[in-house]
Design a protein around this motif. Sequence first.
Motif, PDB file in Angstrom:
ATOM      1  N   GLN A  36      81.316  23.839  88.914  1.00  0.00           N
ATOM      2  CA  GLN A  36      80.459  25.033  88.626  1.00  0.00           C
ATOM      3  C   GLN A  36      79.135  24.717  88.186  1.00  0.00           C
ATOM      4  O   GLN A  36      78.293  25.231  88.391  1.00  0.00           O
ATOM      5  N   LEU A  37      79.177  23.707  87.566  1.00  0.00           N
ATOM      6  CA  LEU A  37      77.597  23.008  87.139  1.00  0.00           C
ATOM      7  C   LEU A  37      76.917  22.921  88.218  1.00  0.00           C
ATOM      8  O   LEU A  37      75.522  22.736  87.993  1.00  0.00           O
ATOM      9  N   SER A  38      77.468  22.396  89.520  1.00  0.00           N
ATOM     10  CA  SER A  38      76.677  22.105  90.473  1.00  0.00           C
ATOM     11  C   SER A  38      76.395  23.130  91.752  1.00  0.00           C
ATOM     12  O   SER A  38      75.976  22.940  92.521  1.00  0.00           O
ATOM     13  N   LEU A  39      77.097  24.404  91.404  1.00  0.00           N
ATOM     14  CA  LEU A  39      77.042  25.307  92.561  1.00  0.00           C
ATOM     15  C   LEU A  39      75.630  25.995  92.879  1.00  0.00           C
ATOM     16  O   LEU A  39      75.034  26.216  91.635  1.00  0.00           O
ATOM     17  N   GLY A  45      77.633  32.913  94.876  1.00  0.00           N
ATOM     18  CA  GLY A  45      77.830  34.218  95.277  1.00  0.00           C
ATOM     19  C   GLY A  45      79.203  34.022  96.269  1.00  0.00           C
ATOM     20  O   GLY A  45      79.776  35.248  95.977  1.00  0.00           O
ATOM     21  N   LEU A  46      79.512  33.109  97.257  1.00  0.00           N
ATOM     22  CA  LEU A  46      80.571  33.175  97.698  1.00  0.00           C
ATOM     23  C   LEU A  46      81.842  33.078  96.809  1.00  0.00           C
ATOM     24  O   LEU A  46      82.924  33.822  97.076  1.00  0.00           O
ATOM     25  N   GLU A  47      81.703  32.291  95.639  1.00  0.00           N
ATOM     26  CA  GLU A  47      82.827  32.328  94.632  1.00  0.00           C
ATOM     27  C   GLU A  47      83.065  33.397  94.146  1.00  0.00           C
ATOM     28  O   GLU A  47      84.260  34.102  94.083  1.00  0.00           O
ATOM     29  N   ALA A  48      82.038  34.506  93.717  1.00  0.00           N
ATOM     30  CA  ALA A  48      82.329  35.636  92.999  1.00  0.00           C
ATOM     31  C   ALA A  48      82.826  36.847  94.120  1.00  0.00           C
ATOM     32  O   ALA A  48      83.729  37.613  93.627  1.00  0.00           O
ATOM     33  N   LEU A  49      82.445  36.478  95.388  1.00  0.00           N
ATOM     34  CA  LEU A  49      82.682  37.286  96.269  1.00  0.00           C
ATOM     35  C   LEU A  49      84.485  37.244  96.744  1.00  0.00           C
ATOM     36  O   LEU A  49      85.260  38.198  96.692  1.00  0.00           O
ATOM     37  N   GLN A  50      85.049  35.961  96.587  1.00  0.00           N
ATOM     38  CA  GLN A  50      86.439  35.791  96.878  1.00  0.00           C
ATOM     39  C   GLN A  50      87.144  36.578  95.571  1.00  0.00           C
ATOM     40  O   GLN A  50      88.215  36.977  95.800  1.00  0.00           O
ATOM     41  N   ASN A  51      86.443  36.010  94.445  1.00  0.00           N
ATOM     42  CA  ASN A  51      87.103  36.757  93.120  1.00  0.00           C
ATOM     43  C   ASN A  51      87.330  38.415  93.348  1.00  0.00           C
ATOM     44  O   ASN A  51      88.278  39.168  92.886  1.00  0.00           O
ATOM     45  N   GLN A  52      86.236  38.934  93.879  1.00  0.00           N
ATOM     46  CA  GLN A  52      86.224  40.477  93.921  1.00  0.00           C
ATOM     47  C   GLN A  52      87.112  40.988  95.253  1.00  0.00           C
ATOM     48  O   GLN A  52      87.910  42.103  94.859  1.00  0.00           O
ATOM     49  N   ILE A  53      87.194  40.401  96.268  1.00  0.00           N
ATOM     50  CA  ILE A  53      88.190  40.822  97.105  1.00  0.00           C
ATOM     51  C   ILE A  53      89.646  40.217  97.112  1.00  0.00           C
ATOM     52  O   ILE A  53      90.489  40.751  97.629  1.00  0.00           O
ATOM     53  N   GLY A  54      89.833  39.315  95.991  1.00  0.00           N
ATOM     54  CA  GLY A  54      91.329  38.910  95.546  1.00  0.00           C
ATOM     55  C   GLY A  54      91.711  38.038  96.691  1.00  0.00           C
ATOM     56  O   GLY A  54      92.882  37.946  96.830  1.00  0.00           O
ATOM     57  N   TYR A  55      91.009  37.102  97.333  1.00  0.00           N
ATOM     58  CA  TYR A  55      91.347  36.268  98.307  1.00  0.00           C
ATOM     59  C   TYR A  55      90.609  35.074  98.067  1.00  0.00           C
ATOM     60  O   TYR A  55      89.423  34.889  98.417  1.00  0.00           O
ATOM     61  N   SER A  56      91.225  33.969  98.287  1.00  0.00           N
ATOM     62  CA  SER A  56      90.746  32.707  98.269  1.00  0.00           C
ATOM     63  C   SER A  56      90.763  31.805  99.505  1.00  0.00           C
ATOM     64  O   SER A  56      91.859  31.499  99.634  1.00  0.00           O
ATOM     65  N   PHE A  57      89.643  31.599  99.728  1.00  0.00           N
ATOM     66  CA  PHE A  57      89.452  30.668 101.315  1.00  0.00           C
ATOM     67  C   PHE A  57      89.928  29.630 101.078  1.00  0.00           C
ATOM     68  O   PHE A  57      89.683  28.669 100.066  1.00  0.00           O
ATOM     69  N   ALA A 123      79.106  50.018 105.164  1.00  0.00           N
ATOM     70  CA  ALA A 123      77.926  49.789 104.359  1.00  0.00           C
ATOM     71  C   ALA A 123      78.226  49.927 102.791  1.00  0.00           C
ATOM     72  O   ALA A 123      77.806  49.075 101.948  1.00  0.00           O
ATOM     73  N   VAL A 124      78.816  50.853 102.641  1.00  0.00           N
ATOM     74  CA  VAL A 124      78.881  51.391 101.068  1.00  0.00           C
ATOM     75  C   VAL A 124      80.007  50.696 100.467  1.00  0.00           C
ATOM     76  O   VAL A 124      79.883  50.011  99.361  1.00  0.00           O
ATOM     77  N   ASP A 125      81.160  50.288 101.288  1.00  0.00           N
ATOM     78  CA  ASP A 125      82.038  49.267 100.822  1.00  0.00           C
ATOM     79  C   ASP A 125      81.218  47.839 100.600  1.00  0.00           C
ATOM     80  O   ASP A 125      81.740  47.169  99.649  1.00  0.00           O
ATOM     81  N   GLY A 126      80.510  47.402 101.556  1.00  0.00           N
ATOM     82  CA  GLY A 126      79.892  46.204 101.283  1.00  0.00           C
ATOM     83  C   GLY A 126      78.654  46.062 100.266  1.00  0.00           C
ATOM     84  O   GLY A 126      79.105  45.271  99.435  1.00  0.00           O
ATOM     85  N   LYS A 127      78.120  47.333 100.234  1.00  0.00           N
ATOM     86  CA  LYS A 127      77.111  47.057  98.920  1.00  0.00           C
ATOM     87  C   LYS A 127      77.820  47.036  97.479  1.00  0.00           C
ATOM     88  O   LYS A 127      77.474  46.579  96.623  1.00  0.00           O
ATOM     89  N   ARG A 128      78.846  47.831  97.501  1.00  0.00           N
ATOM     90  CA  ARG A 128      79.975  47.745  96.420  1.00  0.00           C
ATOM     91  C   ARG A 128      80.160  46.513  95.960  1.00  0.00           C
ATOM     92  O   ARG A 128      80.257  45.968  94.924  1.00  0.00           O
ATOM     93  N   LEU A 129      80.723  45.646  97.097  1.00  0.00           N
ATOM     94  CA  LEU A 129      80.941  44.177  96.667  1.00  0.00           C
ATOM     95  C   LEU A 129      79.710  43.321  96.465  1.00  0.00           C
ATOM     96  O   LEU A 129      79.787  42.042  96.273  1.00  0.00           O
ATOM     97  N   GLY A 130      78.536  43.899  96.720  1.00  0.00           N
ATOM     98  CA  GLY A 130      77.371  43.127  96.385  1.00  0.00           C
ATOM     99  C   GLY A 130      77.028  42.201  97.581  1.00  0.00           C
ATOM    100  O   GLY A 130      76.261  41.065  97.453  1.00  0.00           O
TER     101      GLY A 130
END
Length: 190
Positions: A36-39, A45-57, A123-130
Amino acid sequence: MASRCFFFIALFITLVVFSSSQQVTAAHEPFDRRIQLSLSPFASGLEALQNQIGYSFQKVGLLRLAMTHSSYSLENNNALSILGANVIDTAVAVQSLRGDIDISSKTLSDRIAKVSNVDNSCAVDGKRLGIHKVIRVSSKTDSSTPSVVCGAFRAIFAAIAMDSGKVDEAGKVFLKVHGGGGGDVGRAAL
């Protein structure tokens, strides 16, 4: 002279021992914290997005590709966006048919069209996810344009299908994100 030499040897040994104990402490620090110190902001943003959608790539490169617009790179999300649109359509159709196997083809088509609509749903769903804050675009492209956000939103679900090897997994994640995972897509999410 001997006491002076002894002093420097003792000082040297003390420094070596102290220095190595600091390295051991850092080595035992949680791996996630060191990463995390080096992200970069994009990786964060990708890490936060994975947390929001509930799926870890497993293959984060697929999510990176999904969040790369054609204005930014020749390696972009265009193909993933096409597959993602079909994943979303299939998820909506299956969920609707589970709710009412006798649904008319017109009603089913209308539900799919409504969820697929760029301006009012995708786009509404996408913007809600940031997504507009994460997607990589050229400096001349507005990342909040509905078509840019929607393309990236759709590409996420294709990336999940490719990562998991299961279109159903991607559909489940979409339904959860869109809000229709618990019932009739037409009523619960739209």
